[in-house]
Design an enzyme around this catalytic site. Structure first.
Site, PDB file in Angstrom:
ATOM      1  N   ASP A  38       5.959  -1.186 -34.156  1.00 26.75           N
ATOM      2  CA  ASP A  38       4.530  -1.651 -33.799  1.00 26.75           C
ATOM      3  C   ASP A  38       4.942  -3.222 -33.065  1.00 26.75           C
ATOM      4  O   ASP A  38       6.015  -3.724 -33.389  1.00 26.75           O
ATOM      5  CB  ASP A  38       3.738  -1.693 -34.920  1.00 26.75           C
ATOM      6  CG  ASP A  38       2.237  -1.810 -34.469  1.00 26.75           C
ATOM      7  OD1 ASP A  38       1.808  -2.745 -33.865  1.00 26.75           O
ATOM      8  OD2 ASP A  38       1.571  -0.819 -34.817  1.00 26.75           O
ATOM      9  N   ASN A  92       2.424   7.174 -31.061  1.00 30.74           N
ATOM     10  CA  ASN A  92       1.176   6.963 -31.337  1.00 30.74           C
ATOM     11  C   ASN A  92       0.561   5.520 -30.810  1.00 30.74           C
ATOM     12  O   ASN A  92      -0.538   5.453 -30.735  1.00 30.74           O
ATOM     13  CB  ASN A  92       0.858   7.100 -32.854  1.00 30.74           C
ATOM     14  CG  ASN A  92      -0.054   6.356 -33.466  1.00 30.74           C
ATOM     15  OD1 ASN A  92      -1.279   6.902 -33.383  1.00 30.74           O
ATOM     16  ND2 ASN A  92      -0.107   5.165 -33.979  1.00 30.74           N
ATOM     17  N   TYR A 158      -9.000   4.853 -20.143  1.00 31.97           N
ATOM     18  CA  TYR A 158      -8.584   5.626 -21.153  1.00 31.97           C
ATOM     19  C   TYR A 158      -8.213   7.136 -21.212  1.00 31.97           C
ATOM     20  O   TYR A 158      -7.103   7.683 -21.255  1.00 31.97           O
ATOM     21  CB  TYR A 158      -9.241   5.142 -22.602  1.00 31.97           C
ATOM     22  CG  TYR A 158      -8.839   5.705 -23.832  1.00 31.97           C
ATOM     23  CD1 TYR A 158      -7.920   4.839 -24.436  1.00 31.97           C
ATOM     24  CD2 TYR A 158      -9.132   6.979 -24.535  1.00 31.97           C
ATOM     25  CE1 TYR A 158      -7.306   5.221 -25.739  1.00 31.97           C
ATOM     26  CE2 TYR A 158      -8.659   7.377 -25.659  1.00 31.97           C
ATOM     27  CZ  TYR A 158      -7.700   6.487 -26.215  1.00 31.97           C
ATOM     28  OH  TYR A 158      -7.404   6.687 -27.603  1.00 31.97           O
ATOM     29  N   LYS A 162      -4.866   9.361 -21.194  1.00 32.53           N
ATOM     30  CA  LYS A 162      -4.513  10.621 -22.386  1.00 32.53           C
ATOM     31  C   LYS A 162      -4.566  11.814 -21.549  1.00 32.53           C
ATOM     32  O   LYS A 162      -3.548  12.668 -22.123  1.00 32.53           O
ATOM     33  CB  LYS A 162      -5.700  10.440 -23.406  1.00 32.53           C
ATOM     34  CG  LYS A 162      -5.802   9.072 -24.136  1.00 32.53           C
ATOM     35  CD  LYS A 162      -4.322   8.845 -24.726  1.00 32.53           C
ATOM     36  CE  LYS A 162      -4.493   7.840 -25.917  1.00 32.53           C
ATOM     37  NZ  LYS A 162      -3.247   7.589 -26.698  1.00 32.53           N
ATOM     38  N   THR A 193     -11.133   4.075 -38.295  1.00 33.94           N
ATOM     39  CA  THR A 193     -10.042   3.195 -38.368  1.00 33.94           C
ATOM     40  C   THR A 193     -10.911   1.685 -38.100  1.00 33.94           C
ATOM     41  O   THR A 193     -11.862   1.379 -37.394  1.00 33.94           O
ATOM     42  CB  THR A 193      -9.040   3.331 -37.425  1.00 33.94           C
ATOM     43  OG1 THR A 193      -9.687   3.060 -35.902  1.00 33.94           O
ATOM     44  CG2 THR A 193      -8.471   4.789 -37.273  1.00 33.94           C
TER      45      THR A 193
END
Length: 252
Positions: A38, A92, A158, A162, A193
């Site tokens: 990350d 991810n 976005y 994707k 989240t």
């Protein structure tokens, strides 16, 4: 090198929080060594520390900028040097679309979303395939989205990224299946989240009730379970799938 006989090694990008953290922990709970990658050092180290303290598994944090190809190559190399292999990867890492509508989106927003959400997956797959092709085996799962399968008005940029992830996944799946490498994608719907709470605020619960036939958000662990399955031998005949994990949203 820190490799136990017979153990497998998983790499998770975006492992500092949310779906990435849940997936890293899920891999660890079935005995995998996990490289947690990350840009967020504090969150990534927290995930790796949790795994080592609570999952009886090995973990290491690797700082990475997935939009930088050299950083990604170093991430994969560090994983292999630390654990001796790379058996599976979950690509991810991602960022949200900051524009509420396509016509007010900026060049800066486009560049940011594409460089992380689409180009980042491309960088990751290239570096992972470099190793997996030598090993003659591997499993890669890319995190796409419901917005990668259908049009979502508030997710123009976005969603374009994707949709690109789904296209990369299918092309790679066809190209590398005969070489022992399975490539698939998961396409989550609305997931609870910190990111979704920050984005939608007080509207989140209303959105959750309307988002799908189940009338709720997914928990990160539900997406993680799908990723782990796609990487497992139980999914050995599953290739090139963009799997919706969305409570039935795309079935409407």
């Amino acid at each position: 090198m820190d490799r136990r006989p017979g153990s497998k090694v998983a790499l998770v990008t975006g492992g500092a929080s949310g779906i990435g953290r849940a997936t890293a922990i899920a891999f660890a709970r079935i005995g995998m060594a996990v490289a947690v990658a990350d840009a967020d050092t504090a969150g990534g180290e927290e995930t790796a520390g949790y795994i080592e303290a609570h999952c009886d598994a090995r973990a290491a944090f690797i700082k990475v900028d997935v939009s930088d190809g050299e950083s990604v190559k170093a991430m994969v190399q560090s994983t292999v040097e630390r654990f001796g292999a790379l058996d599976m990867a979950f690509n991810n890492a991602g960022v949200p679309d900051r524009a509420a509508s396509l016509h007010v989106s900026t060049q800066e927003n486009w560049d940011r979303v594409m460089s992380v959400n689409l180009e980042g997956v491309w960088h990751c797959m290239k570096a992972q395939l470099d190793h997996m092709l030598v090993a003659g085996k591997g499993a890669i799962v890319n995190n796409a989205s419901r917005s990668g399968l259908v049009g979502v008005p508030s997710d123009g940029v976005y969603g374009a990224a994707k949709h690109g992830v789904v296209g990369l996944t299918k092309a790679a799946a066809i190209e590398f299946a005969a070489k022992g490498i399975r490539v698939n994608a998961v396409c989550p719907g609305l997931v609870e989240t910190a990111l979704t709470h920050a984005r939608f605020g007080d509207e989140l619960l209303t959105r959750a009730r309307l988002a799908n036939p189940l009338g709720r958000m997914a928990q990160p662990e539900e997406i993680a379970a799908a990723v782990v399955w796609l990487c497992s031998d139980a999914a050995s005949f599953v290739v090139g799938v963009a799997l919706p994990v969305d409570g039935g949203a795309t079935a409407r």
